[in-house]
Structure formats: structure tokens, C-alpha cells
Scaffold this motif. Structure first.
Motif, PDB file in Angstrom:
ATOM      1  N   PRO A  57       0.827  -1.214   0.000  1.00  0.00           N
ATOM      2  CA  PRO A  57       0.000   0.000   0.000  1.00  0.00           C
ATOM      3  C   PRO A  57       0.861   1.265   0.000  1.00  0.00           C
ATOM      4  O   PRO A  57       1.828   1.383   0.750  1.00  0.00           O
ATOM      5  CB  PRO A  57      -0.812  -0.123   1.297  1.00  0.00           C
ATOM      6  N   GLY A  58       0.472   2.195  -0.885  1.00  0.00           N
ATOM      7  CA  GLY A  58       1.185   3.471  -0.972  1.00  0.00           C
ATOM      8  C   GLY A  58       2.316   3.468  -1.986  1.00  0.00           C
ATOM      9  O   GLY A  58       2.832   4.530  -2.346  1.00  0.00           O
ATOM     10  N   ALA A  59       2.709   2.281  -2.478  1.00  0.00           N
ATOM     11  CA  ALA A  59       3.815   2.200  -3.444  1.00  0.00           C
ATOM     12  C   ALA A  59       3.256   2.259  -4.866  1.00  0.00           C
ATOM     13  O   ALA A  59       2.159   1.777  -5.142  1.00  0.00           O
ATOM     14  CB  ALA A  59       4.611   0.913  -3.258  1.00  0.00           C
ATOM     15  N   GLU A  60       4.032   2.856  -5.767  1.00  0.00           N
ATOM     16  CA  GLU A  60       3.622   2.953  -7.155  1.00  0.00           C
ATOM     17  C   GLU A  60       3.866   1.660  -7.913  1.00  0.00           C
ATOM     18  O   GLU A  60       3.192   1.372  -8.898  1.00  0.00           O
ATOM     19  CB  GLU A  60       4.376   4.087  -7.862  1.00  0.00           C
ATOM     20  N   ARG A  61       4.835   0.870  -7.450  1.00  0.00           N
ATOM     21  CA  ARG A  61       5.172  -0.351  -8.157  1.00  0.00           C
ATOM     22  C   ARG A  61       5.887  -1.328  -7.229  1.00  0.00           C
ATOM     23  O   ARG A  61       6.471  -0.921  -6.228  1.00  0.00           O
ATOM     24  CB  ARG A  61       6.070  -0.044  -9.351  1.00  0.00           C
ATOM     25  N   ALA A  62       5.803  -2.592  -7.581  1.00  0.00           N
ATOM     26  CA  ALA A  62       6.650  -3.609  -6.951  1.00  0.00           C
ATOM     27  C   ALA A  62       7.767  -3.938  -7.935  1.00  0.00           C
ATOM     28  O   ALA A  62       7.555  -3.918  -9.151  1.00  0.00           O
ATOM     29  CB  ALA A  62       5.838  -4.858  -6.630  1.00  0.00           C
ATOM     30  N   GLU A  63       8.931  -4.228  -7.397  1.00  0.00           N
ATOM     31  CA  GLU A  63      10.079  -4.495  -8.268  1.00  0.00           C
ATOM     32  C   GLU A  63      10.860  -5.683  -7.728  1.00  0.00           C
ATOM     33  O   GLU A  63      11.201  -5.727  -6.549  1.00  0.00           O
ATOM     34  CB  GLU A  63      10.968  -3.258  -8.357  1.00  0.00           C
ATOM     35  N   ILE A  64      11.126  -6.644  -8.608  1.00  0.00           N
ATOM     36  CA  ILE A  64      11.890  -7.834  -8.238  1.00  0.00           C
ATOM     37  C   ILE A  64      13.083  -7.933  -9.185  1.00  0.00           C
ATOM     38  O   ILE A  64      12.928  -7.830 -10.407  1.00  0.00           O
ATOM     39  CB  ILE A  64      11.037  -9.116  -8.323  1.00  0.00           C
ATOM     40  N   THR A  65      14.265  -8.122  -8.617  1.00  0.00           N
ATOM     41  CA  THR A  65      15.487  -8.241  -9.404  1.00  0.00           C
ATOM     42  C   THR A  65      16.214  -9.516  -9.007  1.00  0.00           C
ATOM     43  O   THR A  65      16.316  -9.829  -7.819  1.00  0.00           O
ATOM     44  CB  THR A  65      16.414  -7.030  -9.181  1.00  0.00           C
ATOM     45  N   GLY A  66      16.706 -10.239  -9.993  1.00  0.00           N
ATOM     46  CA  GLY A  66      17.462 -11.458  -9.725  1.00  0.00           C
ATOM     47  C   GLY A  66      18.752 -11.469 -10.524  1.00  0.00           C
ATOM     48  O   GLY A  66      18.765 -11.117 -11.711  1.00  0.00           O
ATOM     49  N   LEU A  67      19.833 -11.855  -9.874  1.00  0.00           N
ATOM     50  CA  LEU A  67      21.127 -12.004 -10.540  1.00  0.00           C
ATOM     51  C   LEU A  67      21.444 -13.494 -10.614  1.00  0.00           C
ATOM     52  O   LEU A  67      21.613 -14.157  -9.591  1.00  0.00           O
ATOM     53  CB  LEU A  67      22.222 -11.258  -9.767  1.00  0.00           C
ATOM     54  N   PHE A  68      21.489 -14.008 -11.838  1.00  0.00           N
ATOM     55  CA  PHE A  68      21.793 -15.423 -12.075  1.00  0.00           C
ATOM     56  C   PHE A  68      23.160 -15.539 -12.743  1.00  0.00           C
ATOM     57  O   PHE A  68      23.614 -14.619 -13.433  1.00  0.00           O
ATOM     58  CB  PHE A  68      20.744 -16.060 -12.998  1.00  0.00           C
ATOM     59  N   VAL A  69      23.786 -16.669 -12.536  1.00  0.00           N
ATOM     60  CA  VAL A  69      25.030 -16.979 -13.234  1.00  0.00           C
ATOM     61  C   VAL A  69      24.833 -18.294 -13.978  1.00  0.00           C
ATOM     62  O   VAL A  69      24.523 -19.322 -13.379  1.00  0.00           O
ATOM     63  CB  VAL A  69      26.224 -17.091 -12.263  1.00  0.00           C
ATOM     64  N   ILE A  70      24.958 -18.232 -15.321  1.00  0.00           N
ATOM     65  CA  ILE A  70      24.774 -19.414 -16.163  1.00  0.00           C
ATOM     66  C   ILE A  70      26.025 -19.585 -17.010  1.00  0.00           C
ATOM     67  O   ILE A  70      26.392 -18.700 -17.787  1.00  0.00           O
ATOM     68  CB  ILE A  70      23.550 -19.260 -17.094  1.00  0.00           C
TER      69      ILE A  70
END
Length: 535
Positions: A57-70
Motif C-alpha cells: 500500500p502506498g507504493a507505485e510499483r513492486a520491483e523484483i530483481t534477480g542475478l543469475f550466473v549461467i
């Protein structure tokens, strides 16, 4: 390998960052603390949907970031969920990308097992797919699928042709009658308009001729004096009156001028009007009548009749050629059916060989997970018709966990705990040649006692060559982790937050005590586990 996961403004998570290690990573916490939202965030990052209602609540967006190593290369995925529109944006290495691209590489990044996956084990289709994946000749499976797709396509085309042929064959007499009627009249494009224009021109010419003759008759008269004679006599009389009455002089001049104009007009009218076009109007009228009769008989305009003629010709041509086309498709079907039968004849022994190897590996894994040394896993092959006259086999897993029991399907005798270990055994087999991060979401549900130690040993063995993320409520499993995170809720200024902490040795011991139930027994178990695993 997943090195870093950052979650912002998702549900009760304001800003959470988890830096994972290789090997096993444990996530623990009370039920409802928010562990499931971490997995939701990861699934969202890899292409799943997420409701905008989960944005904090109150946030403009949700943000998810993932760093993978392949393969030694870094891959950064970032996905945003906008509160205003509910839409999301996905970035791969900071370049806007599509969800399809990420879904295409998802299996290279994550292999997620959960209680839902346990239920999939009970599905016969899923069991058959597991055996198919073990087949040493995948090209046979690909060829079988390709032949079936081609056969279905040809069968669909043949069915459509036969359906259309049947519908048109019933109307053949009508089509031929319509063709005969049109061919008998043989209308031409624009013919009706051209004939109507000729008729209109001829009628106008006839009206012009009649009016010309009538004008000459009025000017010269027929049985008596005409207009010219009367005008001459009238002008003569008026001239006489003008000599007696000067007021009539102007009128006399006007009448004289008018008589001269009529004389000139009479001269021009002596020239005959232009000749009518050399057209047989009876033939024109007869042709127009024939066209009108054709329109009435077929209940169509001329434009629709031309379209009908083309459609009738096409349909009759189709009826004449369709039998050959159907025969050609049947020949192709027969050829492909023979090829399919040959492929299945090769596939069945290859699949059975794969099933034998699969069941042996599975038995070995299950014994290591605490099942009886006498456990037996067998594969039942049920025939089914893949194409008319062609039978293949579908693999179905049977097992006898205890000696003296007949082998039965999993859904008849497997408990929740047994399914958990069965799933872990399957993952162990599949993981031999894969690199994706393994996620176990409470796979230990329904387990207890000494079995937990067997499961812990297996997880630890898996973590020796694969990254593992483990969500668990059992201290015996969490103690084996290389890195341990605690998920908990906190209330700050009347606002609730889900927080994640990377635990040091002392904090891990306290968390293991909590998981073990606290008290003297909890402390003792936690101390023993710590001594055994990480102290």
C-alpha cells in the motif's frame, strides 16, 4: 545459480535483499511470516502473473530483481509491476524484453518442487512423461510426434474435403442446372448496361426524328397553309395597319423579323437529323428480355449471376477433382501410418529399456531416503491407440514400498511423506545433468523421525553439485544449510513488515532452538545439530 534476489514493495516486504551462496540455502520462519511471498516474487520474475493487489500500500510499483550466473555469465532479470495499470515490464540485462523469452530459459534457471509437484506425481500423464524423458533415443519421440502432427494435419484436410464434397454432391444437380441456364444465355460483363444504353439512344433518336418532322409540318402545312404562309400574310396586313397608325410600326417590324427567323429555321430544318445507329432494336429488346428472364429465374442481379457462374464452375471443378485429391491424401496417410508404426516398433523397446534403468535408479535413491532395502519400483506399460490401427504404450509407475506387497500405483498407497521422498528421489535423478537452482518448498511435509536424517543426507548430497533453496520447518534439514535466512514479521510504528536476516552461527542456533520447540530439549537438539553441521 541464483546469486542475488531483491524484492521491493511486495505485500509486507518493503525492501528485502537475499544474497545466496552455492550449495544449500535454508529459509525458515513461522507460518505466515512471508516465505511464500519470496517464492511468488521469484515466480513472477520468471514469467508468472502477480496481482497488483499485492503491491505494498502506498507504493507505485513492486520491483523484483534477480542475478543469475549461467555458464560463468551473469544474467540480470528485473521485473516491475505497476499499481496504476496492473501491467508489468520485464528487463533482461537492463534491456526491455518479453516474458516469452524468460519462460524459454526458465528451466535453465530454476527447478521448483513443492507439495503441488507431489500431486503431479499421481498424474498418469506426468509419470509417462518422466519415463519419456529418460528415453535414450529422443529422436524417436520427436519423429513420432512429428508424424502424428503430420497425420492429424492430413486427416483434417481430408475430412474437410470429404465434408465439402458431401455437401456439394447433394447440390450437384442444382449447380449443373444453374450452369446450364447461365451458359444458355451466356451473359457478358457490361452487356446489359451497353444494350440499355443503345436502347435509350435509339429511343431518343426516334423522338428527335418525330419532332423534326412535326416542326416541318407546322412550318409548311399539310392540307392548308403553314405557319410561314400565315406569318407572311399576317406581316403584310400589319404593314398596312402601320401605315395608317404609326403606333403599330414597331410591332410590324418585330413581326417581320420573326417571319424572317422562321424562314431561316425552315431552311435549317430541311436538313434531316443524324441517322440512328445501325442496330437491330428487335434483337436488342430480345436480348434484354432474355437477360431479365435469367435474373428472375435465378433471383439474382447480373453482378450476382457472374459471381454465381464463377462459384458454380469452381464447385463443379472441385467435385471433379476432389476424388483424386482425397485419394492422394489417403495414400499419404497410409505412407505416414506405416512410418509411424515403424517408429513405434523401435520406440517401445527403447522406452522399456529406459523404464528399467529409471526404476533401478529410483529404487536406489528411495533406499537412500530411508525406504526398505526390498522396495521395488516397476513400470507398467498400458497399450493405447495413437492412430487407427496403431498401438503405442504409455508408462505408468508402480511400486511396492514394503516386502510382501503387490506393486500398486502411487495414488493408492503413497502417503504425503512418501510422496515427498519420492519427489526428492526423482529430482535427484533428473539433477544429474542439470544446473538449474533447485527449490524445495516444504518438501519435508509429512516426514519425521529418522526419515528426516535420510532426507537431509540426500539434500546435502544434491547441494554438493547444485544450488538448493530450501524452505523448511525442520531443524534437522535447516542445520545442513551452508547459508541460513530467517523470515519474520515486525511491527514498526503500527506498520507490519516482513524482514529477512542472514543468520550467523549464534543466531542460527537460536533459530534451530525455536524450530525444535524451545525448552531444554530444543536447546539440546539445536546444539547437537550445530555441533554436527556447522559449529
Amino acid at each position: 545459480m541464483l546469486e542475488l534476489l531483491r524484492i521491493r514493495n511486495l505485500a509486507l516486504i518493503e525492501d528485502m535483499e537475499l544474497e545466496f551462496s552455492d550449495g544449500m540455502n535454508a529459509l525458515t520462519g513461522e507460518t505466515g511470516a512471508g516465505k511464500s511471498f519470496i517464492l511468488k516474487a521469484l515466480s513472477f520474475l520468471l514469467g508468472e502473473k502477480l496481482s497488483a493487489q499485492l503491491i505494498r500500500p502506498g507504493a507505485e510499483r513492486a520491483e523484483i530483481t534477480g542475478l543469475f550466473v549461467i555458464g560463468g555469465q551473469e544474467l540480470i532479470l528485473r521485473r516491475e509491476l505497476l499499481a496504476a495499470s496492473g501491467r508489468s515490464r520485464l528487463y533482461v540485462n537492463d534491456v526491455l524484453s518479453s516474458q516469452e523469452r524468460v519462460r524459454g530459459i526458465r528451466e535453465q534457471l530454476i527447478l521448483h518442487t513443492s507439495q503441488h509437484a507431489q500431486q503431479r506425481l499421481l498424474n498418469a500423464g506426468y509419470q509417462a512423461a518422466l519415463i519419456e524423458q529418460s528415453c535414450p533415443h529422443p529422436e524417436l519421440l520427436e519423429k513420432k510426434d512429428a508424424l502424428l502432427r503430420e497425420l492429424r494435419g492430413i486427416a483434417a484436410r481430408r475430412g474437410a474435403l470429404e465434408e465439402k464434397f458431401s455437401a456439394l454432391a447433394d447440390r450437384r444437380d442444382l449447380l449443373e442446372m444453374q450452369q446450364q441456364e447461365i451458359d444458355r444465355i451466356a451473359p457478358e460483363e457490361g452487356e446489359e448496361e451497353r444494350l440499355e444504353a443503345l436502347r435509350a439512344e435509339a429511343r431518343a433518336g426516334e423522338e428527335r426524328r418525330k419532332s423534326h418532322e412535326k416542326a416541318l409540318l407546322l412550318l409548311h402545312g399539310e392540307d392548308g397553309p403553314g405557319l410561314l404562309d400565315m406569318m407572311q400574310e399576317f406581316a403584310h396586313v400589319l404593314d398596312g395597319l402601320a401605315r395608317l397608325d404609326s403606333e403599330l410600326e414597331e410591332d410590324a417590324e418585330s413581326v417581320s423579323t420573326w417571319r424572317q427567323q422562321l424562314s431561316h429555321l425552315a431552311v435549317r430544318l430541311r436538313r434531316p437529323p443524324a441517322l440512328l445507329p445501325d442496330v437491330d432494336m428487335e434483337q436488342v429488346e430480345a436480348r434484354l428480355f432474355a437477360l431479365a428472364q435469367l435474373k428472375r429465374k435465378l433471383h439474382r442481379s447480373m453482378e450476382e449471376i457472374f459471381a454465381l457462374r464463377a462459384a458454380v464452375e469452381e464447385n463443379l471443378s472441385f467435385l471433379d477433382s476432389c476424388a483424386l485429391d482425397i485419394a492422394s491424401l489417403k495414400a499419404q496417410e497410409a505412407e505416414l501410418s506405416t512410418a509411424l508404426k515403424d517408429v513405434i516398433a523401435q520406440l517401445i523397446p527403447a522406452r522399456r529399456m529406459a523404464g528399467d534403468s529409471f526404476s533401478s535408479l529410483l529404487e536406489q535413491e528411495l533406499r537412500e531416503l530411508g525406504f526398505s532395502a526390498d522396495i521395488r519400483v516397476s513400470i507398467e506399460y498400458l497399450p493405447y491407440e495413437v492412430w487407427p490401427g496403431i498401438t503405442d504404450e504409455r508408462a505408468h509407475i508402480l511400486w511396492a514400498p514394503n516386502p510382501g506387497q503387490p506393486a500398486q500405483p502411487l495414488d493408492r498407497i503413497a502417503s504425503g511423506g512418501e510422496l515427498s521422498r519420492f519427489l526428492l528421489a526423482l529430482v535427484s535423478i533428473r539433477s544429474l545433468n542439470e544446473e538449474a537452482t533447485l527449490i524445495f518448498d516444504e518438501i519435508d511435509a509429512g516426514l519425521g523421525g529418522m526419515t528426516l536424517n535420510s532426507v537431509a543426507d540426500k539434500l546435502e548430497k544434491l547441494a554438493g553439485h547444485r544450488q538448493v533453496l530450501l524452505i523448511t520447518h525442520w531443524p534437522q534439514l535447516a542445520a545442513r544449510a551452508k547459508r541460513h535466512f530467517r523470515i519474520q514479521k515486525r511491527v514498526v510504528a503500527h506498520e507490519t513488515f516482513t524482514q529477512c536476516s542472514l543468520l550467523d552461527v549464534q543466531a542460527r542456533i537460536l533459530e534451530l532452538e525455536r524450530m525444535a520447540g524451545g525448552g531444554a530439549k530444543g536447546k539440546a537438539l539445536a546444539a547437537a545439530l550445530a555441533q554436527q553441521s556447522f559449529s
